[in-house]
Design an enzyme around this catalytic site. Structure first.
Site, mmCIF file in Angstrom:
data_model
loop_
_atom_site.group_PDB
_atom_site.id
_atom_site.type_symbol
_atom_site.label_atom_id
_atom_site.label_comp_id
_atom_site.label_asym_id
_atom_site.label_seq_id
_atom_site.Cartn_x
_atom_site.Cartn_y
_atom_site.Cartn_z
ATOM 1 N N PHE A 1 1.839 -8.084 2.279
ATOM 2 C CA PHE A 1 1.354 -6.912 1.856
ATOM 3 C C PHE A 1 -0.226 -7.180 1.594
ATOM 4 C CE2 PHE A 1 -0.180 -4.323 -1.975
ATOM 5 C CZ PHE A 1 0.299 -3.089 -1.399
ATOM 6 N N TYR A 2 -0.551 -8.115 0.859
ATOM 7 C CA TYR A 2 -1.700 -8.475 0.627
ATOM 8 C C TYR A 2 -2.435 -9.054 1.923
ATOM 9 C CZ TYR A 2 -0.450 -7.836 -4.087
ATOM 10 O OH TYR A 2 -0.307 -7.464 -5.433
ATOM 11 N N VAL A 3 -2.016 -9.702 2.786
ATOM 12 C CA VAL A 3 -2.480 -10.197 3.779
ATOM 13 C C VAL A 3 -2.996 -9.144 4.987
ATOM 14 C CG1 VAL A 3 -2.321 -11.283 6.151
ATOM 15 C CG2 VAL A 3 -1.739 -12.389 4.171
#
Length: 166
Positions: free
Chosen positions: A137-139
């Protein structure tokens, strides 16, 4: 987002009792520690509601990261440790997952981090992902993985500004 309140600071009037993200540590934090941490200054917790019930939240705190733990772009020309803002928690109730609320909360958190960086020195936003799914999600939002821990990720403030169009 339609049907949701704008993210705002948590208060003792917020109904957090039925919140269930599927991650017990996040649910317990919201129910047992978020308000106290917020009031005592350990972090700032922001919630979004639907029909009077908290359906998503995130928490921010100040922090730092050692050079060895930071990607090259984060540590370049910075003191050791590097000043960061920690996105310590972000969760969405299971009933609301898959509707873009997590992305909306992340963008709101990034916007608040950018505002803070206009007043104090902050090089990056740091997150400690709970698992590989959270890391992905953060990538997706251009967070870079730490060279020492694949679940620690950072987003340079200049990239944060670009992400929110600032």
């Amino acid at each position: 987002m339609s049907g949701y309140s704008a993210p705002r600071r948590i208060s003792d009037a917020d109904d957090v009792t039925s919140f269930s993200s599927g991650e017990p540590s996040l649910d317990d934090y919201l129910r047992k520690r978020a308000l106290a941490n917020h009031v005592q200054g350990g972090s700032r917790c922001f919630v979004t509601c639907r029909d009077g019930r908290v359906v998503g939240f995130y928490a921010l705190a100040s922090g730092s990261v050692a050079h060895a733990d930071a990607p090259g772009r984060v540590r370049r020309n910075m003191p050791d440790p590097v000043p960061v803002i920690l996105l310590s928690r972000l969760a969405v109730d299971r009933k609301e997952q898959g509707r873009g609320l997590g992305s909306h909360l992340l963008r709101d958190a990034i916007g608040r981090c950018v505002q803070a960086a206009d007043s104090i020195g902050l090089r990056a936003i740091l997150v400690h992902a709970l698992h590989d799914e959270a890391r992905a999600f953060y990538v997706h939002f251009d967070f870079e993985i730490s060279p020492t821990d694949p679940l620690h990720l950072m987003l340079l403030m200049k990239d944060a500004r670009a992400l929110i169009g600032d």
